[in-house]
Design a protein around this motif. Structure first.
Motif, PDB file in Angstrom:
ATOM      1  N   ILE A 205      55.035  18.249  52.631  1.00 55.11           N
ATOM      2  CA  ILE A 205      54.493  19.554  52.229  1.00 55.11           C
ATOM      3  C   ILE A 205      53.243  19.354  51.379  1.00 55.11           C
ATOM      4  O   ILE A 205      52.241  20.045  51.534  1.00 55.11           O
ATOM      5  CB  ILE A 205      55.552  20.363  51.441  1.00 55.11           C
ATOM      6  CG1 ILE A 205      56.699  20.749  52.371  1.00 55.11           C
ATOM      7  CG2 ILE A 205      54.934  21.602  50.819  1.00 55.11           C
ATOM      8  CD1 ILE A 205      57.868  21.409  51.673  1.00 55.11           C
ATOM      9  N   LYS A 206      53.313  18.372  50.507  1.00 54.83           N
ATOM     10  CA  LYS A 206      52.185  18.088  49.628  1.00 54.83           C
ATOM     11  C   LYS A 206      50.945  17.704  50.451  1.00 54.83           C
ATOM     12  O   LYS A 206      49.834  18.196  50.212  1.00 54.83           O
ATOM     13  CB  LYS A 206      52.559  16.942  48.681  1.00 54.83           C
ATOM     14  CG  LYS A 206      51.687  16.860  47.462  1.00 54.83           C
ATOM     15  CD  LYS A 206      52.300  15.904  46.448  1.00 54.83           C
ATOM     16  CE  LYS A 206      51.241  15.303  45.552  1.00 54.83           C
ATOM     17  NZ  LYS A 206      51.807  14.230  44.714  1.00 54.83           N
TER      18      LYS A 206
ATOM     19  N   ALA B 181      49.381  20.778  51.951  1.00 57.30           N
ATOM     20  CA  ALA B 181      48.584  21.575  51.015  1.00 57.30           C
ATOM     21  C   ALA B 181      47.267  20.867  50.697  1.00 57.30           C
ATOM     22  O   ALA B 181      46.203  21.496  50.660  1.00 57.30           O
ATOM     23  CB  ALA B 181      49.375  21.813  49.733  1.00 57.30           C
ATOM     24  N   LEU B 182      47.337  19.556  50.506  1.00 58.10           N
ATOM     25  CA  LEU B 182      46.113  18.834  50.161  1.00 58.10           C
ATOM     26  C   LEU B 182      45.107  18.857  51.312  1.00 58.10           C
ATOM     27  O   LEU B 182      43.893  18.900  51.079  1.00 58.10           O
ATOM     28  CB  LEU B 182      46.455  17.389  49.763  1.00 58.10           C
ATOM     29  CG  LEU B 182      47.163  17.269  48.413  1.00 58.10           C
ATOM     30  CD1 LEU B 182      47.565  15.815  48.141  1.00 58.10           C
ATOM     31  CD2 LEU B 182      46.289  17.804  47.276  1.00 58.10           C
TER      32      LEU B 182
ATOM     33  N   VAL C  11      44.628  21.297  53.296  1.00 57.10           N
ATOM     34  CA  VAL C  11      43.973  22.605  53.234  1.00 57.10           C
ATOM     35  C   VAL C  11      42.893  22.606  52.166  1.00 57.10           C
ATOM     36  O   VAL C  11      41.767  23.055  52.381  1.00 57.10           O
ATOM     37  CB  VAL C  11      45.021  23.711  52.966  1.00 57.10           C
ATOM     38  CG1 VAL C  11      44.334  25.024  52.630  1.00 57.10           C
ATOM     39  CG2 VAL C  11      45.932  23.881  54.168  1.00 57.10           C
TER      40      VAL C  11
ATOM     41  N   PHE D 233      48.742  32.610  57.722  1.00 55.42           N
ATOM     42  CA  PHE D 233      48.345  31.360  57.080  1.00 55.42           C
ATOM     43  C   PHE D 233      48.810  31.367  55.622  1.00 55.42           C
ATOM     44  O   PHE D 233      49.435  30.416  55.143  1.00 55.42           O
ATOM     45  CB  PHE D 233      46.812  31.226  57.140  1.00 55.42           C
ATOM     46  CG  PHE D 233      46.288  29.975  56.503  1.00 55.42           C
ATOM     47  CD1 PHE D 233      46.072  28.848  57.274  1.00 55.42           C
ATOM     48  CD2 PHE D 233      46.015  29.920  55.140  1.00 55.42           C
ATOM     49  CE1 PHE D 233      45.585  27.690  56.688  1.00 55.42           C
ATOM     50  CE2 PHE D 233      45.547  28.770  54.553  1.00 55.42           C
ATOM     51  CZ  PHE D 233      45.322  27.651  55.329  1.00 55.42           C
ATOM     52  N   MET D 234      48.515  32.474  54.956  1.00 55.58           N
ATOM     53  CA  MET D 234      48.924  32.609  53.557  1.00 55.58           C
ATOM     54  C   MET D 234      50.444  32.509  53.444  1.00 55.58           C
ATOM     55  O   MET D 234      50.983  31.830  52.570  1.00 55.58           O
ATOM     56  CB  MET D 234      48.401  33.955  53.040  1.00 55.58           C
ATOM     57  CG  MET D 234      48.768  34.317  51.629  1.00 55.58           C
ATOM     58  SD  MET D 234      50.332  35.208  51.542  1.00 55.58           S
ATOM     59  CE  MET D 234      49.889  36.793  52.219  1.00 55.58           C
TER      60      MET D 234
ATOM     61  N   LEU E  93      51.773  28.910  53.713  1.00 57.03           N
ATOM     62  CA  LEU E  93      51.629  28.139  52.480  1.00 57.03           C
ATOM     63  C   LEU E  93      52.622  28.592  51.409  1.00 57.03           C
ATOM     64  O   LEU E  93      53.168  27.797  50.659  1.00 57.03           O
ATOM     65  CB  LEU E  93      50.208  28.264  51.943  1.00 57.03           C
ATOM     66  CG  LEU E  93      49.194  27.279  52.495  1.00 57.03           C
ATOM     67  CD1 LEU E  93      47.884  27.404  51.751  1.00 57.03           C
ATOM     68  CD2 LEU E  93      49.710  25.841  52.407  1.00 57.03           C
ATOM     69  N   LEU E  94      52.860  29.896  51.395  1.00 61.68           N
ATOM     70  CA  LEU E  94      53.787  30.458  50.422  1.00 61.68           C
ATOM     71  C   LEU E  94      55.202  29.913  50.650  1.00 61.68           C
ATOM     72  O   LEU E  94      55.876  29.453  49.717  1.00 61.68           O
ATOM     73  CB  LEU E  94      53.770  31.986  50.558  1.00 61.68           C
ATOM     74  CG  LEU E  94      54.260  32.816  49.395  1.00 61.68           C
ATOM     75  CD1 LEU E  94      53.497  32.457  48.128  1.00 61.68           C
ATOM     76  CD2 LEU E  94      54.065  34.298  49.711  1.00 61.68           C
TER      77      LEU E  94
ATOM     78  N   ALA F  16      55.932  27.236  52.246  1.00 66.16           N
ATOM     79  CA  ALA F  16      55.891  25.802  51.980  1.00 66.16           C
ATOM     80  C   ALA F  16      56.084  25.538  50.491  1.00 66.16           C
ATOM     81  O   ALA F  16      56.832  24.636  50.087  1.00 66.16           O
ATOM     82  CB  ALA F  16      54.562  25.213  52.460  1.00 66.16           C
ATOM     83  N   SER F  17      55.436  26.364  49.666  1.00 68.22           N
ATOM     84  CA  SER F  17      55.547  26.129  48.224  1.00 68.22           C
ATOM     85  C   SER F  17      56.970  26.396  47.738  1.00 68.22           C
ATOM     86  O   SER F  17      57.475  25.717  46.846  1.00 68.22           O
ATOM     87  CB  SER F  17      54.530  26.979  47.455  1.00 68.22           C
ATOM     88  OG  SER F  17      54.946  28.319  47.393  1.00 68.22           O
TER      89      SER F  17
ATOM     90  N   LYS G 153      59.078  23.443  48.744  1.00 70.82           N
ATOM     91  CA  LYS G 153      58.784  22.325  47.850  1.00 70.82           C
ATOM     92  C   LYS G 153      59.569  22.492  46.544  1.00 70.82           C
ATOM     93  O   LYS G 153      60.149  21.539  46.006  1.00 70.82           O
ATOM     94  CB  LYS G 153      57.274  22.283  47.578  1.00 70.82           C
ATOM     95  CG  LYS G 153      56.811  21.215  46.607  1.00 70.82           C
ATOM     96  CD  LYS G 153      56.814  19.844  47.264  1.00 70.82           C
ATOM     97  CE  LYS G 153      55.973  18.792  46.536  1.00 70.82           C
ATOM     98  NZ  LYS G 153      56.007  18.767  45.106  1.00 70.82           N
TER      99      LYS G 153
ATOM    100  N   HIS H 295      56.564  39.097  47.307  1.00 69.41           N
ATOM    101  CA  HIS H 295      56.099  39.795  46.115  1.00 69.41           C
ATOM    102  C   HIS H 295      54.892  40.636  46.488  1.00 69.41           C
ATOM    103  O   HIS H 295      54.337  40.507  47.568  1.00 69.41           O
ATOM    104  CB  HIS H 295      55.775  38.811  44.982  1.00 69.41           C
ATOM    105  CG  HIS H 295      54.712  37.819  45.320  1.00 69.41           C
ATOM    106  ND1 HIS H 295      54.983  36.515  45.650  1.00 69.41           N
ATOM    107  CD2 HIS H 295      53.373  37.952  45.411  1.00 69.41           C
ATOM    108  CE1 HIS H 295      53.847  35.876  45.913  1.00 69.41           C
ATOM    109  NE2 HIS H 295      52.863  36.728  45.777  1.00 69.41           N
TER     110      HIS H 295
ATOM    111  N   THR I 294      53.755  40.353  50.325  1.00 70.61           N
ATOM    112  CA  THR I 294      53.507  39.118  51.073  1.00 70.61           C
ATOM    113  C   THR I 294      54.339  39.088  52.350  1.00 70.61           C
ATOM    114  O   THR I 294      53.886  38.604  53.376  1.00 70.61           O
ATOM    115  CB  THR I 294      53.851  37.894  50.205  1.00 70.61           C
ATOM    116  OG1 THR I 294      55.134  38.100  49.643  1.00 70.61           O
ATOM    117  CG2 THR I 294      52.835  37.708  49.109  1.00 70.61           C
TER     118      THR I 294
END
Lengths: 656, 379
Positions: free
Chosen positions: B25-26, B29-30, B32, B83-84, B87-88, B90-91, B94, B114, B123
């Protein structure tokens, strides 16, 4: 038919005519009028029958002959005043102003003078008004004054084929006659032909029986203006300010005649000044001979009778346009005649042969340099002066011909701005969207206010598929859009549907030209609207990206250790570049212009003006056009605290 | 219910996997962040989960996912939100991995939901939005749901002579009461271990009601087998468990489904994997599973009456033909005969149809008859 009708009415008490109801149906054409008259004959007859008490011998040829006599045109029009636009009190005021103003503008232009026209309307009583119109034209020679104003069908315009406002020489005398009938006051004329000439004042009545001016008084007077004519008529009328009013009429005159200055004094004491938009007079128009395709057999026979030519060959070449010696020879051959045939020897059957030969001949179209269109630039000057919109564009078509008469169509479109909400904008109020397009029609620069639905130009507007240009429109209706459509027909002979000169007859050639011009303007408008929509779309997109950027940044930060601010900056930069079109509204002039545009409107369109949305007033057209109709460039100079059109800025920048 | 109970030891259970999924996951994100820095459009490559991107591997005999990927770009107006969301999610995964906790897909939905600052927009509006995002995430970083610490609700039950250790509890599946052992969403070896097994095979039936018939009649006792059901199309937990029991305990799997296109398809999912989760086939498919019924020939074979017929509608016929065209059915003569027979019959039958004869016909005669005659099996 008309004779009969009049004869039946002759015995009526003249007082009846004065108390005739003023409101006749506004749309009454000649036919309707005749039908009405016929009806009144029938009722008159049945009355006489009853009073006789027995079945009478209705009439003998002799008794009828006693009643048969000439009727004067003036008399005819007293009774059929609706044909001339005096159907009701409201319209009477408008028609009076209209006839006087048209004459003034025609006279000034013919003399090459930039028109300054003063229009006064004074209220005398509840339904009594005095209309006074003064111009700075060449004035009228003293001896001519009584005839011009006191005799119907006297004028310079009826017998020629030339583009002018008036066509028949009826208008102003009819207005005077109407005033005389309704108030008993004579028409007052003051005219001065130059600074060294004396001004003459006439008070005229019209002898309706003889169609002759009846001079009541005649004197020289002192005036403070160097030359021109002042007409003053008192009449029974009503004044209002809505559609189809004098106010609207003058507003429209100002739009189509940017070279004229009109000062209007309505009854309420205010002054409305329509300033001159240009110092350039329309080019003088030339009189032309009729084109053979445009005449009818009767006209040909009349021309044969009236001509001063004695030989047929000479007749054809001098009385018609586009008939060369070679063509004339062919025509006479076709008709079984010769160039030497005596004109006065031609009998009706021969005339018919000649007519057919004329129609069959291959002829060049009539000359078209006799027309003086307003021009795309003039239309833009007029519209930006009189209509507060966001987008203006204009098209002048090349001259073409209907029935041998050259004509030319011009169309202008004004869109948005104060005309109403534009659904292509982002922040538009739904309520503002429900506006219908307005059509303003002109024939030879004269606004046409009545009978819109009967007009060929109006039909061309409803026939146009505005949906293709991004507007909403139901079938057969005007588009629903904040739009003014200006249509001008310039011709040596405008084919009106009636004497009231209110609607243009539906000739295929005319409708087609109007449609083509409308489509061209529509396409230009469409490109603006598409662009606006794109801009709106892109700014919506940018909003979306901006909204999500924080989410993406926060999520990425929750996952890994990153430089949050830098990541956000990078994303914002990317978002801006992906939605560049949205920046169009962010440039410092507040205009939708890309730096590379150089046509002054940001759309790459000819004869088009785009005004920034929040701009207080339309750009001054003198500045706009100082480098031609499509002046270029922009500079960021402000004056009077308002934003300016790009061309204006260029000029100022250059001056520095 | 449970025989013995020991304290669960969750953190150590998945320590190895945790770092694995977390690192992936990290990296996502990196990448991106890096793309944005290089002024490239930040985008994620997501393998396509559709029929167009799956193929049947005749060697392994299960459905495999192809290499086609779809780019999900932030600056594509239509994809920005997803896309957003990716990532959400994914976070949030994580976060779970780091904390050593698990959450259901519904909980993930609530964790990620939220209101976006300064707007009225949420979201996520619906769990239907977040579920596929989780699957997208799984495939794009080539990780299993379990490794993301996400689970689905329990679905499916089993009973029979097998003893399992689940979350540290030892469970004897012959003594699990009338509902049997509820199969959890995560049945990986670190969560569920096999302790003892006396069963000789597994009988997997379509749904709960049929399973209850077998359980009540103690079919597993008489035939020394495990009976299971997946409540229709089995969820991943059930399929993974079947896979594990088949491979680790060498138990043959027999499948008893309704005689309709849906039943055929469920069988094929157990056997070859599904299109949507093709990337999981390797861990879930049981290529040796056999279809033992109900066959469209059973109507005559078992002398059933009109009473059990269910009309076959146009949709069923369409679906049947579609199934026949899947590469994993195509060319299998017996299947062709079976499906064509159903279409020509013009009716479908449920497993319960057998009970029309006698309550015990299904468990005492029909299935034993089927199990005894290999010729009636469909492969």
């Amino acid at each position: 038919m008309v004779e009969q009708a009049d004869r039946a009415r002759l015995s009526d008490d003249p007082a009846d005519q004065l108390t005739l109801p003023f409101s006749r149906p506004a749309a009454a054409g000649a036919e309707a009028a005749v039908a009405q008259e016929t009806a009144s004959i029938d009722s008159a007859r049945s009355t006489s029958r009853r009073s006789a008490g027995r079945e009478p011998r209705r009439a003998t040829a002799e008794s009828m002959a006693r009643q048969q006599r000439e009727i004067s045109v003036s008399e005819f029009f007293t009774k059929n005043r609706h044909l001339l636009g005096f159907d009701n009190k409201r319209k009477a005021l408008l028609t009076t102003v209209k006839e006087a103003v048209d004459n003034s503008l025609d006279a000034c232009e013919e003399a090459g003078i930039l028109p300054d026209v003063d229009v006064h309307i004074q209220q005398r009583d509840e339904d009594r008004f005095r209309v006074t119109v003064r111009d700075n034209g060449p004035g009228i020679v003293k001896q001519q004054i009584p005839k011009v104003f006191g005799q119907l069908l006297y004028g310079s315009k009826f017998h020629r084929l030339k583009m002018s406002r008036g066509q028949q020489g009826i208008g102003i005398s009819a207005a005077g006659m109407y005033g005389l009938i309704t108030t008993g006051k004579p028409i007052r004329i003051v005219s001065r032909t130059g600074p060294r000439a004396q001004a003459h004042q006439y008070k005229l009545a019209i002898d309706t029986q003889k169609n002759r001016p009846d001079i009541i008084s005649e004197e020289t007077v002192e005036v403070d203006w160097p030359s021109g004519t002042e007409v003053s008529i008192e009449l029974v009328a009503t004044y209002h300010r809505a559609r189809q009013s004098v106010d609207e009429y003058l507003e429209l005159v100002a739009i189509a005649n940017p070279h004229a200055r009109i000062t209007y004094h309505p009854p309420n004491g205010t002054v409305i000044d329509y300033a001159r938009g240009t110092d350039v007079l329309p080019p003088p128009t030339r009189e032309i001979k009729p084109h053979p395709y445009g005449i009818e057999l009767g006209t040909l026979m009349k021309m044969l009778k009236q001509t001063e030519c004695r030989k047929l060959g000479a007749f054809l070449q001098t009385e018609f346009s586009r008939v060369s010696p070679a063509v004339a020879a062919k025509i006479v051959g076709q008709a079984g005649l010769t160039m030497q045939t005596w004109v006065n020897s031609i009998d009706p059957p021969t005339a018919e042969k000649l007519y057919k030969a004329l129609q069959a001949a291959r002829l060049k179209a009539p000359p078209t340099d006799c027309l003086a269109p307003i021009g795309a630039e003039g239309i833009l000057r007029g519209m930006t002066k009189g209509i507060k919109a966001e987008f203006y564009t204009a098209v002048t078509r090349d001259p073409v011909v209907y029935r041998g008469n050259p004509f030319q169509i011009e169309v202008g479109i004004a869109y948005g701005g104060e005309l109403g909400g534009d659904r292509h904008d982002e922040d538009v109020d739904e309520k503002d969207l429900d506006v219908q397009a307005r059509v303003i029609r002109y024939a030879n620069r004269v606004p046409l206010l009545y009978q819109q639905g009967a007009c060929a130009t109006y039909k061309a507007v409803t026939d146009t598929r505005w949906n293709n240009y991004g507007l909403s429109q139901s079938a057969g209706a005007l588009p629903r859009a904040p739009m003014v459509v200006l249509i001008h027909l310039a011709s040596v002979w405008v084919p009106f549907t009636s004497e009231g000169k209110e609607a243009i007859a539906d000739y295929d050639e005319i409708r087609k030209e109007v449609r083509l011009a409308l489509s061209e303007c529509g396409r230009r408008l469409g490109s603006l609207l598409r662009r606006k929509k794109k801009k709106t779309d892109f700014s919506r997109r940018r909003d979306v990206f901006h909204r999500y950027i924080n989410e993406v940044v926060d999520a990425a930060r929750a996952i890994a250790v990153i430089n949050k601010d830098e990541f956000r900056r990078n994303l914002v930069r990317l978002a801006e570049s992906h939605t560049e079109a949205a920046d169009l509204e962010f440039d410092d002039t507040g205009r939708a212009i890309k730096p590379s545009d150089d046509d002054g409107n940001g759309l790459g369109l000819p004869d088009t003006v785009v005004v920034a949305r929040d701009e207080g007033e339309a750009p001054a057209m003198d500045e706009l056009f100082d480098t031609g109709a499509t002046a270029a460039a922009k500079a960021n100079v402000k004056s009077n605290g308002r934003k300016e059109a790009p061309a204006a800025k260029k000029k100022r920048a250059r001056k520095k | 219910m449970a025989k013995t109970k020991t304290k669960p030891t969750a953190p150590e259970r998945s320590s190895k996997r945790k770092s694995d999924a977390g690192e992936k996951i990290k990296a996502l994100a990196l990448s991106v962040v890096d793309q944005a820095e290089r002024s490239a459009d930040p985008s994620l490559d997501i393998p396509i989960r559709a029929l167009s991107n799956v193929s049947f591997n005749p060697k392994t005999r299960y459905i495999e996912m192809g290499g086609s990927k779809q780019s999900r770009s932030f600056f594509n107006f239509g994809q920005a939100k997803r896309f957003m969301q990716t990532l959400l999610v994914a976070s949030k995964c994580k976060e779970l991995v780091d904390a050593g906790k698990t959450a259901s897909i519904r909980q993930i939905y609530y964790m990620s939901k939220h209101t976006i600052k300064g707007t009225n927009e949420k979201t996520f509006d619906d769990q239907a939005e977040s579920d596929p995002i989780i699957e997208d995430l799984e495939v794009s970083i080539d990780t299993l749901r379990e490794e993301l610490h996400v689970f689905a609700s329990n679905r499916g039950n089993l009973a029979g002579p097998i003893t399992l250790v689940d979350d540290g509890n030892t469970l004897d599946c012959t003594r699990m009461g009338s509902a049997g052992y509820a199969v959890p969403s995560i049945v990986e070896p670190d969560a569920v271990q096999f302790k003892k097994c006396e069963a000789k095979f597994i009988l997997h039936v379509e749904k709960d009601t049929v399973w209850r018939r077998f359980h009540e009649d103690r079919f597993w006792d008489q035939h020394l087998c495990i009976i299971s059901h997946g409540g229709g199309q089995p969820a991943r937990g059930m399929r993974r468990l079947l896979h594990r029991m088949h491979h680790e305990l060498k138990l043959p799997v027999y499948v008893l489904m309704d005689c309709d296109p849906w039943g055929y398809y469920i069988y094929s999912v157990i056997k070859q994997g599904s299109i949507n989760l093709a990337y999981e086939s390797r861990r879930m498919a049981v290529p040796d599973a056999k279809f033992i019924g109900v066959s469209s020939f059973d109507y005559e074979r078992c002398g059933l009456t009109d009473d059990v017929k269910l009309d076959l509608d146009a949709n069923d016929v369409k679906r049947a033909k579609q199934i026949l065209s899947y590469p994993w059915f195509e060319g299998k003569k017996p299947w062709e005969k079976e499906i064509r027979k159903m279409i020509s019959n013009g009716f479908k039958m449920e497993v319960e149809a057998m009970i029309n004869k006698r309550l015990t016909y299904l468990t005492e005669e029909y299935v034993p008859m089927k199990l005894a005659d290999r010729k009636q099996w469909l492969d």
